[in-house]
Every structure is written in C-alpha cells, then in structure tokens.
Design a protein around this motif. Sequence first.
Motif, PDB file in Angstrom:
ATOM      1  N   UNK A 175      43.396  17.300  40.124  1.00  0.00           N
ATOM      2  CA  UNK A 175      44.598  16.610  39.656  1.00  0.00           C
ATOM      3  C   UNK A 175      44.996  15.455  40.567  1.00  0.00           C
ATOM      4  N   UNK A 176      44.416  15.396  41.780  1.00  0.00           N
ATOM      5  CA  UNK A 176      44.740  14.320  42.716  1.00  0.00           C
ATOM      6  C   UNK A 176      45.821  14.674  43.723  1.00  0.00           C
ATOM      7  N   UNK A 177      46.200  15.943  43.788  1.00  0.00           N
ATOM      8  CA  UNK A 177      47.215  16.392  44.732  1.00  0.00           C
ATOM      9  C   UNK A 177      46.731  17.629  45.464  1.00  0.00           C
ATOM     10  N   UNK A 178      47.239  17.827  46.679  1.00  0.00           N
ATOM     11  CA  UNK A 178      46.942  19.063  47.395  1.00  0.00           C
ATOM     12  C   UNK A 178      48.078  19.368  48.360  1.00  0.00           C
ATOM     13  N   UNK A 179      48.227  20.648  48.665  1.00  0.00           N
ATOM     14  CA  UNK A 179      49.197  21.085  49.673  1.00  0.00           C
ATOM     15  C   UNK A 179      48.565  20.900  51.040  1.00  0.00           C
ATOM     16  N   UNK A 180      49.307  20.285  51.953  1.00  0.00           N
ATOM     17  CA  UNK A 180      48.789  20.080  53.306  1.00  0.00           C
ATOM     18  C   UNK A 180      49.932  20.210  54.292  1.00  0.00           C
ATOM     19  N   UNK A 181      49.850  21.202  55.152  1.00  0.00           N
ATOM     20  CA  UNK A 181      50.854  21.436  56.194  1.00  0.00           C
ATOM     21  C   UNK A 181      52.275  21.483  55.635  1.00  0.00           C
ATOM     22  N   UNK A 233      53.427  20.211  52.877  1.00  0.00           N
ATOM     23  CA  UNK A 233      53.821  19.079  52.040  1.00  0.00           C
ATOM     24  C   UNK A 233      52.782  18.827  50.964  1.00  0.00           C
ATOM     25  N   UNK A 234      53.134  18.017  49.990  1.00  0.00           N
ATOM     26  CA  UNK A 234      52.237  17.683  48.901  1.00  0.00           C
ATOM     27  C   UNK A 234      51.658  16.303  49.140  1.00  0.00           C
ATOM     28  N   UNK A 235      50.341  16.218  49.222  1.00  0.00           N
ATOM     29  CA  UNK A 235      49.670  14.936  49.426  1.00  0.00           C
ATOM     30  C   UNK A 235      49.049  14.456  48.129  1.00  0.00           C
ATOM     31  N   UNK A 236      49.144  13.165  47.892  1.00  0.00           N
ATOM     32  CA  UNK A 236      48.457  12.537  46.769  1.00  0.00           C
ATOM     33  C   UNK A 236      47.123  12.024  47.293  1.00  0.00           C
TER      34      UNK A 236
END
Length: 75
Positions: free
Chosen positions: A45-51, A53-56
């Motif tokens: 989808x172009x997004x991921x959870x990282x630390x 937060x949500x990164x695009x």
Amino acid sequence: MVNGRELPHWHVVTRKADGSWEYEDTISFAMSPEELDQELAELESGYCDWRGGLLRMEWLDGDEAKSIMNEHFRE
C-alpha cells in the motif's frame, strides 16, 4: 530448504537531528504467517509502521533508486 517462506529484510537509513546518518539492517524473523501477510499488505500500500509512526514509502525502479543513492549517500 525446509519450511521456506518470505521474510522482510529492511535496510533503513535515517537522518538524525544532528545531521548524521543512522543505518539499520534488520530481518523480521519472529513474525507469524498472519503478521507477515499484514506487513506485506502494508508495504504494497506504500505505508509502514516504523518506530511508532507511519511512514509513506515510494517504490523506485533501478535507475531511480541508483540516482537517489548517488545524490544522498555520496562518500
């Protein structure tokens, strides 16, 4: 190969507040098949959870990726 399956292998480079770079190289070994399905769906989808937060994310082809690497990660 026994019980082969896909695993995400992350190479993440982030710029810290002081201007230095932080490099992380991780593999998500401990996830269940359901967690893997969820992570792959998020990546698609172009997004991921990282630390927390949500990164695009943008997926780049080989030439685009090489250009970005040369521009931002010169030695």
